[in-house]
Design a protein around this motif. Structure first.
Motif, PDB file in Angstrom:
ATOM      1  N   PHE A 181      22.912  95.849 -20.864  1.00 61.41           N
ATOM      2  CA  PHE A 181      23.270  95.964 -22.202  1.00 61.41           C
ATOM      3  C   PHE A 181      23.493  95.019 -22.959  1.00 61.41           C
ATOM      4  O   PHE A 181      23.512  94.327 -23.047  1.00 61.41           O
ATOM      5  CB  PHE A 181      23.793  96.784 -22.557  1.00 61.41           C
ATOM      6  CG  PHE A 181      23.778  98.080 -24.018  1.00 61.41           C
ATOM      7  CD1 PHE A 181      22.396  98.016 -24.337  1.00 61.41           C
ATOM      8  CD2 PHE A 181      24.414  97.817 -24.836  1.00 61.41           C
ATOM      9  CE1 PHE A 181      22.812  98.195 -25.524  1.00 61.41           C
ATOM     10  CE2 PHE A 181      24.479  97.810 -26.135  1.00 61.41           C
ATOM     11  CZ  PHE A 181      23.559  98.542 -25.995  1.00 61.41           C
ATOM     12  N   LEU A 230      31.493  94.064 -28.493  1.00 58.65           N
ATOM     13  CA  LEU A 230      31.139  94.374 -27.506  1.00 58.65           C
ATOM     14  C   LEU A 230      30.560  92.834 -26.672  1.00 58.65           C
ATOM     15  O   LEU A 230      29.463  92.226 -27.398  1.00 58.65           O
ATOM     16  CB  LEU A 230      29.929  95.664 -27.451  1.00 58.65           C
ATOM     17  CG  LEU A 230      29.943  96.260 -26.140  1.00 58.65           C
ATOM     18  CD1 LEU A 230      30.455  96.223 -25.314  1.00 58.65           C
ATOM     19  CD2 LEU A 230      28.399  97.034 -26.107  1.00 58.65           C
ATOM     20  N   ARG A 275      26.454  96.361 -14.967  1.00 60.04           N
ATOM     21  CA  ARG A 275      28.007  97.009 -15.981  1.00 60.04           C
ATOM     22  C   ARG A 275      27.701  98.728 -14.873  1.00 60.04           C
ATOM     23  O   ARG A 275      26.711  98.441 -14.161  1.00 60.04           O
ATOM     24  CB  ARG A 275      27.520  97.449 -16.951  1.00 60.04           C
ATOM     25  CG  ARG A 275      26.407  98.080 -17.530  1.00 60.04           C
ATOM     26  CD  ARG A 275      26.300  98.909 -18.866  1.00 60.04           C
ATOM     27  NE  ARG A 275      24.872  99.378 -19.528  1.00 60.04           N
ATOM     28  CZ  ARG A 275      24.803 100.432 -20.334  1.00 60.04           C
ATOM     29  NH1 ARG A 275      25.764  99.689 -22.037  1.00 60.04           N
ATOM     30  NH2 ARG A 275      23.800 100.788 -20.319  1.00 60.04           N
ATOM     31  N   SER A 286      18.896  99.883 -21.005  1.00 55.64           N
ATOM     32  CA  SER A 286      19.783 101.079 -21.884  1.00 55.64           C
ATOM     33  C   SER A 286      19.526 101.949 -21.469  1.00 55.64           C
ATOM     34  O   SER A 286      18.404 102.589 -20.937  1.00 55.64           O
ATOM     35  CB  SER A 286      19.559 100.904 -22.764  1.00 55.64           C
ATOM     36  OG  SER A 286      17.760 100.749 -23.166  1.00 55.64           O
ATOM     37  N   VAL A 287      20.610 102.620 -21.878  1.00 60.92           N
ATOM     38  CA  VAL A 287      20.232 104.413 -21.962  1.00 60.92           C
ATOM     39  C   VAL A 287      18.910 104.773 -22.136  1.00 60.92           C
ATOM     40  O   VAL A 287      18.191 105.540 -21.329  1.00 60.92           O
ATOM     41  CB  VAL A 287      21.471 105.291 -22.285  1.00 60.92           C
ATOM     42  CG1 VAL A 287      21.168 106.678 -22.328  1.00 60.92           C
ATOM     43  CG2 VAL A 287      22.540 104.996 -21.393  1.00 60.92           C
ATOM     44  N   GLN A 288      18.985 104.326 -23.449  1.00 55.45           N
ATOM     45  CA  GLN A 288      17.669 104.260 -24.466  1.00 55.45           C
ATOM     46  C   GLN A 288      15.777 104.463 -23.059  1.00 55.45           C
ATOM     47  O   GLN A 288      16.080 105.523 -23.714  1.00 55.45           O
ATOM     48  CB  GLN A 288      17.894 103.843 -25.179  1.00 55.45           C
ATOM     49  CG  GLN A 288      18.786 104.156 -26.874  1.00 55.45           C
ATOM     50  CD  GLN A 288      20.089 103.728 -26.259  1.00 55.45           C
ATOM     51  OE1 GLN A 288      20.177 103.159 -26.070  1.00 55.45           O
ATOM     52  NE2 GLN A 288      20.541 103.243 -27.805  1.00 55.45           N
ATOM     53  N   ASN A 332      27.544 108.434 -22.313  1.00 57.73           N
ATOM     54  CA  ASN A 332      26.886 107.611 -21.916  1.00 57.73           C
ATOM     55  C   ASN A 332      28.620 106.823 -21.426  1.00 57.73           C
ATOM     56  O   ASN A 332      29.505 106.895 -22.745  1.00 57.73           O
ATOM     57  CB  ASN A 332      27.273 105.799 -22.986  1.00 57.73           C
ATOM     58  CG  ASN A 332      27.297 104.534 -21.761  1.00 57.73           C
ATOM     59  OD1 ASN A 332      27.394 104.776 -20.864  1.00 57.73           O
ATOM     60  ND2 ASN A 332      26.889 103.514 -22.687  1.00 57.73           N
ATOM     61  N   ILE A 342      23.318 109.802 -26.429  1.00 51.84           N
ATOM     62  CA  ILE A 342      22.527 108.633 -26.727  1.00 51.84           C
ATOM     63  C   ILE A 342      21.445 110.566 -26.548  1.00 51.84           C
ATOM     64  O   ILE A 342      21.467 111.225 -25.751  1.00 51.84           O
ATOM     65  CB  ILE A 342      22.273 107.828 -25.460  1.00 51.84           C
ATOM     66  CG1 ILE A 342      22.911 106.851 -25.378  1.00 51.84           C
ATOM     67  CG2 ILE A 342      20.696 107.200 -26.327  1.00 51.84           C
ATOM     68  CD1 ILE A 342      23.731 105.939 -26.456  1.00 51.84           C
TER      69      ILE A 342
HETATM   70  O1  LIG Z   1      22.986 102.056 -23.124  1.00 50.59           O
HETATM   71  C1  LIG Z   1      23.224 102.219 -24.458  1.00 50.59           C
HETATM   72  N1  LIG Z   1      22.625 102.238 -25.269  1.00 50.59           N
HETATM   73  C2  LIG Z   1      23.236 101.847 -26.276  1.00 50.59           C
HETATM   74  O2  LIG Z   1      23.112 102.324 -27.759  1.00 50.59           O
HETATM   75  C3  LIG Z   1      24.626 101.378 -26.103  1.00 50.59           C
HETATM   76  N2  LIG Z   1      26.025 100.891 -27.050  1.00 50.59           N
HETATM   77  C4  LIG Z   1      27.181 100.398 -26.777  1.00 50.59           C
HETATM   78  O3  LIG Z   1      27.595  99.620 -27.106  1.00 50.59           O
HETATM   79  N3  LIG Z   1      27.103 100.921 -25.360  1.00 50.59           N
HETATM   80  C5  LIG Z   1      24.727 101.068 -25.321  1.00 50.59           C
HETATM   81  N4  LIG Z   1      24.479 101.393 -24.478  1.00 50.59           N
END
Ligand SMILES: O=c1[nH]c(=O)c2[nH]c(=O)[nH]c2[nH]1
Length: 303
Positions: free
Chosen positions: A160, A171, A177, A227-229, A255, A289
């Motif tokens: 990420f 962050l 991760r 990313s999760v998205q 998450n 998410i």
């Molecule tokens: O995959 C992620 N999407 C996010 O939008 C996000 N925001 C965050 O702090 N960590 C993550 N991880």
């Protein structure tokens, strides 16, 4: 003057267990579910005028859930929900829609001495298979199927970085991760006109559930997640490809964070970055998410 803007009522948390005994094979199969059934219709006067003549008692609704489970197969849950909902429209002219929610709990057959046991099962996780059915005079049968409570984790293969950095950002970017979530994935079927249309080709429901579950696991495991998205979007596309009668696929994914722990205070122990081995799983806060992906309307096949 105030007026009743919406109303529905019924029985929730109706727990039902059904056994199927295959006498020839000498095996039994079991289904355990939790059912919610709410009715809508010309029931205003029960609220506004204390007129119970329009009320099918919630106790009778509970009884109906049991009787319909006896009369019909409870698998797939999409078919049982359709039968149950249709019953209320067929029986009560003043009821205009029935909303059925079913949660199917896992009872997985035991393997004993390397063989499937004929009548013993275990609960392998909190995952459930669910269906939300709305059976209505105007809209036919609307079905939304889902998987919920399937907890997954990958220990690498997730990054990420590149996100907004401003005066609120603490962050750190990461290229490696832990990724962990509880899968909540739903898929909405093109509407069915009748219970007969649900029944015809009924294997589509188990097929879509198996495909979705397989796609979720494989994509989660193999995607080099940005990313999760992005990972959830890929899953949606693949599920839409696998289930042509599904119009829309959605996810809601927490998450679940695992924080590194600095252990340098103990004899200079290295436990961060590439040396991180012991982490602190967080119960909250968690990211959340969501997305829904709809099939291109022009690509819809007509029933
Ligand atoms: O995959 C992620 N999407 C996010 O939008 C996000 N925001 C965050 O702090 N960590 C993550 N991880």
């Amino acid at each position: 003057m105030p007026s009743l803007a919406s109303a529905r009522y019924g029985k929730d948390n109706v727990r039902v267990y059904k056994v199927h005994r295959d006498e020839k094979a000498g095996t039994q199969s079991v289904t355990e579910m939790t059912v919610c059934c709410l009715l809508e219709g010309e029931i205003e006067t029960s609220y506004t005028k204390a007129d119970n003549s329009v009320v099918v008692a919630t106790d009778s609704i509970k009884n109906t859930i049991y009787i319909k489970a006896k009369e019909h197969p409870v698998n797939p849950p999409e078919l049982y929900a359709s039968h149950l909902g249709q019953h209320f429209l067929d029986t009560y002219p003043h009821i205009t829609s029935a909303h059925i929610n079913i949660i199917v709990h896992r009872w997985t057959r035991m393997t004993v001495d390397n063989a499937p046991h004929p009548h013993s099962f275990f609960r392998d996780g909190q995952e459930t298979r669910n269906v939300e059915a709305t059976v209505s005079r105007s809209g036919g049968i609307a079905l939304k199927s889902s998987i919920a409570g399937l907890s997954v984790l990958k220990s690498t293969g997730s990054a990420f970085h590149g996100f907004v950095r401003d005066e609120f950002t603490t962050l750190a970017e990461t290229w490696d991760r832990i990724l962990s979530t509880d899968i909540d994935c739903s898929w909405t079927w093109k509407p069915f006109a009748t219970v007969a249309a649900v029944q015809e080709g009924v294997e589509r429901f188990d097929g879509a559930w198996e495909s979705a579950r397989g796609i979720i696991m494989k994509t989660f495991a193999t995607d080099e997640s940005a990313s999760v998205q992005n990972t959830m979007y890929k899953m949606c596309e693949l599920i839409l490809d696998a289930a042509p009668e599904v119009d829309r696929v959605g996810f809601s994914l927490p998450n679940k964070h695992y924080f590194e722990i600095d252990l340098s205070w103990h004899k200079g122990t290295k436990n961060t970055g590439k040396d991180a081995e012991v982490y602190a799983p967080q119960s909250g806060p968690n990211g959340l998410i969501k997305c829904e992906v709809a099939r291109d309307v022009s690509a819809l096949a007509h029933r």
